[in-house]
Design an enzyme around this catalytic site. Structure first.
Site, PDB file in Angstrom:
ATOM      1  N   GLU A 158      10.012   0.899  10.519  1.00 36.07           N
ATOM      2  CA  GLU A 158      11.038   1.925  10.329  1.00 36.07           C
ATOM      3  C   GLU A 158      10.322   3.263  10.495  1.00 36.07           C
ATOM      4  O   GLU A 158       9.519   3.638   9.650  1.00 36.07           O
ATOM      5  CB  GLU A 158      11.682   1.763   8.949  1.00 36.07           C
ATOM      6  CG  GLU A 158      13.018   2.450   8.837  1.00 36.07           C
ATOM      7  CD  GLU A 158      12.879   3.860   8.309  1.00 36.07           C
ATOM      8  OE1 GLU A 158      12.751   4.805   9.143  1.00 36.07           O
ATOM      9  OE2 GLU A 158      12.888   4.037   7.088  1.00 36.07           O
ATOM     10  N   GLY A 190       3.092   3.849  13.473  1.00 39.42           N
ATOM     11  CA  GLY A 190       3.778   2.601  13.820  1.00 39.42           C
ATOM     12  C   GLY A 190       3.136   1.938  15.031  1.00 39.42           C
ATOM     13  O   GLY A 190       2.959   0.720  15.074  1.00 39.42           O
ATOM     14  N   LYS A 210       0.844  -1.198   0.000  1.00 34.20           N
ATOM     15  CA  LYS A 210       0.000   0.000   0.000  1.00 34.20           C
ATOM     16  C   LYS A 210       0.880   1.249   0.000  1.00 34.20           C
ATOM     17  O   LYS A 210       1.485   1.592   1.002  1.00 34.20           O
ATOM     18  CB  LYS A 210      -0.929   0.042   1.223  1.00 34.20           C
ATOM     19  CG  LYS A 210      -2.030   1.077   0.959  1.00 34.20           C
ATOM     20  CD  LYS A 210      -2.673   1.644   2.193  1.00 34.20           C
ATOM     21  CE  LYS A 210      -1.944   2.796   2.806  1.00 34.20           C
ATOM     22  NZ  LYS A 210      -1.869   4.027   2.007  1.00 34.20           N
ATOM     23  N   GLU A 214       9.764  15.453  15.547  1.00 32.92           N
ATOM     24  CA  GLU A 214      10.121  15.342  14.133  1.00 32.92           C
ATOM     25  C   GLU A 214       9.253  16.321  13.332  1.00 32.92           C
ATOM     26  O   GLU A 214       8.035  16.208  13.321  1.00 32.92           O
ATOM     27  CB  GLU A 214       9.877  13.910  13.643  1.00 32.92           C
ATOM     28  CG  GLU A 214      10.318  13.724  12.212  1.00 32.92           C
ATOM     29  CD  GLU A 214      10.167  12.293  11.724  1.00 32.92           C
ATOM     30  OE1 GLU A 214       9.111  11.684  11.975  1.00 32.92           O
ATOM     31  OE2 GLU A 214      11.113  11.792  11.073  1.00 32.92           O
ATOM     32  N   GLY A 240       7.086   4.749   8.196  1.00 36.94           N
ATOM     33  CA  GLY A 240       6.239   5.926   8.357  1.00 36.94           C
ATOM     34  C   GLY A 240       6.434   6.517   9.737  1.00 36.94           C
ATOM     35  O   GLY A 240       7.490   6.331  10.369  1.00 36.94           O
ATOM     36  N   SER A 241       5.419   7.207  10.204  1.00 31.15           N
ATOM     37  CA  SER A 241       5.561   7.928  11.468  1.00 31.15           C
ATOM     38  C   SER A 241       5.494   6.976  12.666  1.00 31.15           C
ATOM     39  O   SER A 241       4.895   5.909  12.593  1.00 31.15           O
ATOM     40  CB  SER A 241       4.457   8.968  11.579  1.00 31.15           C
ATOM     41  OG  SER A 241       3.200   8.322  11.594  1.00 31.15           O
ATOM     42  N   THR A 242       6.087   7.397  13.758  1.00 30.58           N
ATOM     43  CA  THR A 242       6.080   6.598  14.991  1.00 30.58           C
ATOM     44  C   THR A 242       4.648   6.439  15.501  1.00 30.58           C
ATOM     45  O   THR A 242       4.261   5.361  15.964  1.00 30.58           O
ATOM     46  CB  THR A 242       6.979   7.275  16.044  1.00 30.58           C
ATOM     47  OG1 THR A 242       8.327   7.213  15.537  1.00 30.58           O
ATOM     48  CG2 THR A 242       6.930   6.578  17.383  1.00 30.58           C
ATOM     49  N   GLU A 243       3.873   7.496  15.349  1.00 26.94           N
ATOM     50  CA  GLU A 243       2.474   7.460  15.786  1.00 26.94           C
ATOM     51  C   GLU A 243       1.699   6.341  15.068  1.00 26.94           C
ATOM     52  O   GLU A 243       1.020   5.531  15.700  1.00 26.94           O
ATOM     53  CB  GLU A 243       1.903   8.827  15.401  1.00 26.94           C
ATOM     54  CG  GLU A 243       0.603   9.200  15.975  1.00 26.94           C
ATOM     55  CD  GLU A 243       0.117  10.479  15.264  1.00 26.94           C
ATOM     56  OE1 GLU A 243       0.899  11.145  14.557  1.00 26.94           O
ATOM     57  OE2 GLU A 243      -1.068  10.783  15.427  1.00 26.94           O
ATOM     58  N   CYS A 294      13.252  10.614   6.977  1.00 26.03           N
ATOM     59  CA  CYS A 294      13.232  10.148   8.372  1.00 26.03           C
ATOM     60  C   CYS A 294      14.606  10.269   9.016  1.00 26.03           C
ATOM     61  O   CYS A 294      14.712  10.493  10.215  1.00 26.03           O
ATOM     62  CB  CYS A 294      12.695   8.724   8.452  1.00 26.03           C
ATOM     63  SG  CYS A 294      13.510   7.620   7.309  1.00 26.03           S
TER      64      CYS A 294
HETATM   65  P1  ADP Z   1       3.716  10.409   7.268  1.00 27.95           P
HETATM   66  O1  ADP Z   1       3.703  10.985   8.637  1.00 27.95           O
HETATM   67  O2  ADP Z   1       5.057  10.335   6.643  1.00 27.95           O
HETATM   68  O3  ADP Z   1       2.592  10.895   6.387  1.00 27.95           O
HETATM   69  P2  ADP Z   1       2.284   8.128   7.997  1.00 27.95           P
HETATM   70  O4  ADP Z   1       2.860   7.307   9.068  1.00 27.95           O
HETATM   71  O5  ADP Z   1       1.100   8.966   8.277  1.00 27.95           O
HETATM   72  O6  ADP Z   1       3.482   8.905   7.435  1.00 27.95           O
HETATM   73  O7  ADP Z   1       1.941   7.250   6.726  1.00 27.95           O
HETATM   74  C1  ADP Z   1       2.792   6.255   6.211  1.00 27.95           C
HETATM   75  C2  ADP Z   1       1.924   5.190   5.570  1.00 27.95           C
HETATM   76  O8  ADP Z   1       1.085   4.625   6.563  1.00 27.95           O
HETATM   77  C3  ADP Z   1       1.003   5.689   4.477  1.00 27.95           C
HETATM   78  O9  ADP Z   1       0.919   4.700   3.463  1.00 27.95           O
HETATM   79  C4  ADP Z   1      -0.323   5.823   5.191  1.00 27.95           C
HETATM   80  O10 ADP Z   1      -1.443   5.712   4.345  1.00 27.95           O
HETATM   81  C5  ADP Z   1      -0.269   4.650   6.143  1.00 27.95           C
HETATM   82  N1  ADP Z   1      -1.125   4.774   7.333  1.00 27.95           N
HETATM   83  C6  ADP Z   1      -1.542   5.896   7.975  1.00 27.95           C
HETATM   84  N2  ADP Z   1      -2.334   5.592   9.018  1.00 27.95           N
HETATM   85  C7  ADP Z   1      -2.433   4.235   9.061  1.00 27.95           C
HETATM   86  C8  ADP Z   1      -3.081   3.303   9.913  1.00 27.95           C
HETATM   87  N3  ADP Z   1      -3.818   3.706  10.945  1.00 27.95           N
HETATM   88  N4  ADP Z   1      -2.932   1.987   9.653  1.00 27.95           N
HETATM   89  C9  ADP Z   1      -2.179   1.570   8.616  1.00 27.95           C
HETATM   90  N5  ADP Z   1      -1.542   2.390   7.776  1.00 27.95           N
HETATM   91  C10 ADP Z   1      -1.641   3.707   7.979  1.00 27.95           C
END
Ligand code: ADP
Length: 502
Positions: A274, A257, A199, A406, A252-255, A308
């Site tokens: 990561e 994650g 995705k 960040e 992606g983001s720690t939140e 990152c």
């Molecule tokens: P950024 O802060 O860099 O936008 P995110 O962590 O929000 O990164 O997003 C990274 C990826 O995780 C994207 O593909 C996003 O669609 C996906 N994503 C965001 N929220 C969720 C979630 N609750 N569950 C699974 N995937 C998610």
């Protein structure tokens, strides 16, 4: 403020024939079981050019139903299909074909990446696209080098291990290096014989979809790679929680994650995360200052700071602090900001309106907390697009919000330090631990500081080098699991021990 960035008027820019053709063909579809299909709901969403705020294309909006279908296709390809049982030599050849296809379409892919993400075309051309091809080439080599072991059991027994694929892998990737992150995820998973549901981020779906086409043309059996465009909580959440998925790899983001960790608990998926960073870039007074300033500038402003591992906390030994601040601000303010499709543009817009507002919010906060804007600190008014001037804050303390969180934007925080202990203490005094750097001519201090820093990657007298030969991943809240090198092979295989009675 010491100067302003050189600003070019943004235009929609030239578009190569191949990229325009790809964008013109109606709403983009999902790749499920080797076929391109609309979302079950029929819904689509817009992907926007951050330089012009224009809609580039519509993409299918996958949700739970599509995730079910894609996981089913990936499961069938794994259990019944030939990919996991194919000779490793054949898998190598297929991965090499994908690498060659990326090279052959490099111009088109670079243009799509720049249009969708906003990064300068020179970066997309010189870094993202070749590095994506290189990841496929590197893991093509691994397919024939995944060994088990024989173990010293008793004389009446023979014990050996097999390294087998994990199964169906759900891979969720961010928008900052869209094609490269797809390659880091897909290539090792395929080398090990897994099947994949990928995705991409909703902000940047285009190059993953184009990669999907190239993968199909390379002759990968149907269902081995499935690509679902859609939003995080719906499509990503369903993938992370799906009981038919054996492993989730997330960048992606720690939140988010944390959300993925919770969602994956149901069937105890293998998980690699990561996540974010707030990496300390430590410059001692004896360092080569002009190299340190030049490279540190790239370390924070590349891809508009949306990296990152960006060196967002720059610690400079007090004796050199003012001089370094001047140098960095002069370099930053000289960066050409503007139409990212122009060959000599160094900085484009940040990826989205949301990101633009978030970064400007942090800049405002930094000023309110008492840090001083040395250069930048405001949007670049080009009429349209999400452009923010490269910003250098001086007089930053490590407990300020702009030093703790960040920002994921073009904002450098310059902090002073006294000595080695102070540098290491302040550098480590953060929840993240993705990367760090140390600049000094003292070889012993360089290695000592590298050992003391709590980070998954440490650069000495350089910044930002990433190579598929070496692992990448985080300490602390920057995640767990290491990608690249042999480490991705560990992530995408599991070990079986076989006892034979002799
Ligand atoms: P950024 O802060 O860099 O936008 P995110 O962590 O929000 O990164 O997003 C990274 C990826 O995780 C994207 O593909 C996003 O669609 C996906 N994503 C965001 N929220 C969720 C979630 N609750 N569950 C699974 N995937 C998610």
């Amino acid at each position: 403020m010491a100067g302003t960035a050189t600003i070019e008027t943004t235009t929609n820019g030239p578009r190569g024939k191949a990229a325009s053709q790809f964008l013109q063909g109606g709403p983009k579809k999902l790749l499920i079981g080797g076929r391109w299909v609309a979302a079950a709901s029929g819904k689509t969403f817009e992907t926007v050019n951050p330089a012009t705020e224009e809609v580039l294309a519509l993409a299918a909006e996958a949700d739970k139903l599509d995730v079910d279908e894609a996981v089913k296709a990936a499961r069938k390809a794994f259990e019944d299909g030939k990919w996991p049982r194919m000779s490793p030599h054949q898998r190598t050849r297929t991965l090499l074909k994908i690498a060659e296809a990326i090279d052959a379409h490099a111009e088109e892919l670079a243009e799509l990446e720049t249009l969708d993400n906003g990064k300068a075309i020179s970066e997309a051309k010189n870094i993202d696209i070749p590095a994506a091809a290189e990841a496929f080439r590197y893991y093509a080599g691994w397919a024939t080098k995944i060994y088990g072991e024989t173990n010293p059991s008793s004389p009446s027994m023979f014990n050996y291990t097999l390294r087998e694929p994990v199964g169906v892998c759900g891979q969720i990737i961010p928008w900052n290096f869209p094609l490269l992150m797809a390659a880091w995820k897909i290539a090792p998973a395929l080398a090990c014989g897994n099947t994949v549901v990928l995705k991409p981020a909703e902000q940047t779906p285009l190059t993953a979809l184009r990669l999907g086409e190239l993968i199909c043309e390379a002759g990968l059996p149907e269902g081995v790679v499935n690509i679902l465009t859609g939003f995080g909580p719906s499509a990503g959440g369903a993938l992370a929680a799906h009981p038919g998925v054996d492993k989730v790899a997330f960048t992606g983001s720690t939140e988010v994650g944390r959300e993925i960790l919770k969602a994956s608990a149901g069937n105890l998926k293998r998980l690699s995360l990561e996540l974010g960073g707030k990496s300390p870039n430590i410059i001692f007074a004896d360092a080569d200052m002009s190299a340190a300033a030049r490279i540190s500038m790239l370390g924070i402003f590349m891809t508009q700071g949306q990296v990152c591992a960006a060196g967002s906390r720059i610690f400079v030994q007090r004796a050199a602090y003012d001089e370094f601040g001047e140098k960095l601000a002069a370099l930053a303010s000289g960066l050409k900001l503007g139409n990212p499709l122009e060959a000599d543009t160094k900085m484009g817009p940040v990826v989205s309106r949301e990101q633009y507002e978030r970064v400007l919010g942090y800049i405002g906060h930094g000023a309110r907390e008492g840090a001083k804007v040395k250069t930048g600190g405001e949007p670049a008014s080009l009429g349209r697009g999400y452009f923010i001037k490269p910003t250098v804050f001086v007089g930053v303390r490590n407990d300020m919000k702009i030093a703790r969180e960040e920002i994921f934007g073009p904002v450098a925080a310059l902090l002073p330090f006294e000595n080695e202990d102070d540098a290491v203490f302040q550098g480590n005094d953060n929840d993240y631990g993705l990367a760090a750097a140390v600049w000094t001519r003292d070889i012993s201090r360089a290695h000592t500081v590298a050992r003391r820093l709590k980070a998954g990657t440490v650069w000495i007298n350089c910044y930002g080098l990433i190579d598929p030969i070496s692992p990448f991943g985080g300490y602390k809240q920057s995640g767990f699991g290491r990608e690249l090198g042999r480490h991705s092979i560990d992530l995408y295989t599991q070990v079986k021990s076989v006892f034979v009675k002799l």
